[in-house]
Design an enzyme around this catalytic site. Sequence first.
Site, short mmCIF file in Angstrom:
data_model
loop_
_atom_site.label_atom_id
_atom_site.label_comp_id
_atom_site.label_asym_id
_atom_site.label_seq_id
_atom_site.Cartn_x
_atom_site.Cartn_y
_atom_site.Cartn_z
N GLU A 102 0.85 -1.18 0.00
CA GLU A 102 0.00 0.00 0.00
C GLU A 102 0.89 1.24 0.00
O GLU A 102 1.84 1.33 0.80
CB GLU A 102 -0.88 -0.03 1.25
CG GLU A 102 -1.77 1.14 1.43
CD GLU A 102 -2.63 1.04 2.69
OE1 GLU A 102 -3.38 1.99 2.94
OE2 GLU A 102 -2.55 0.02 3.41
N CYS A 115 -6.01 -2.91 2.23
CA CYS A 115 -5.98 -3.05 3.68
C CYS A 115 -7.34 -3.40 4.24
O CYS A 115 -7.91 -2.69 5.00
CB CYS A 115 -5.43 -1.79 4.31
SG CYS A 115 -4.94 -1.95 6.03
N LYS A 169 -8.99 3.13 -2.01
CA LYS A 169 -9.22 2.47 -0.72
C LYS A 169 -10.61 2.84 -0.20
O LYS A 169 -11.01 4.00 -0.24
CB LYS A 169 -8.15 2.90 0.28
CG LYS A 169 -8.18 2.15 1.59
CD LYS A 169 -6.95 2.46 2.42
CE LYS A 169 -6.93 1.67 3.71
NZ LYS A 169 -5.67 1.90 4.45
#
Length: 192
Positions: free
Chosen positions: A67, A192, A136
């Site tokens: 990330e 994530c 995200k």
Amino acid sequence: ASGCDVVNTQRRRTDAGHRSLYDHGFVRVAAAVPRLRVTDVVANVADTIDLLHRAADDSVALAVFPELGLVGYTSGDLLHQQVLLDAAVAGLCTIRDASVGLPTVAVVGLPMRQGQQLYNVAAVVHGGRVLGVVPKSYLPNYREFYEKRHFSAARSVRRDEIDVDGTSVPFGADLLFNATDIADFVLSVEIC
């Protein structure tokens, strides 16, 4: 979920007379972690490309990188500097160009701006193309994490395309990437 460009992810390889694991419905996936230098996009891109070539040499179908791996997760307020954002997109384009002729799909992390919003994204790269960019969805905002200070969540996306070096690329949290040479291999990305 919306469909995305079809990718040709993997050449078949037979080792010592054994059938390829791809013939059994498996794909080889690698988590590739370069030596990260915070905000040193050129060095991070060079390490990413080196690992991408190594993954291709090992018949990896999908290599997943960290990330924000092109700039470093701990870049903090530097994420609002246009020079860093421009360098990150230029780095993505360098990785895109380096992927020409490689069988491996790469997922690389970087910050990208769409309009006035900054997103923490994963770009899916293969065969000299950026196939899609995924923002995200869930931004942590507790203890040492304060992503909402810098980034907008995927739910704030207003357009389903983002500009990458003059090319419109699919953009959104609901993209699917379909392989053409591995039966039933469909990739979705969540950060994530």
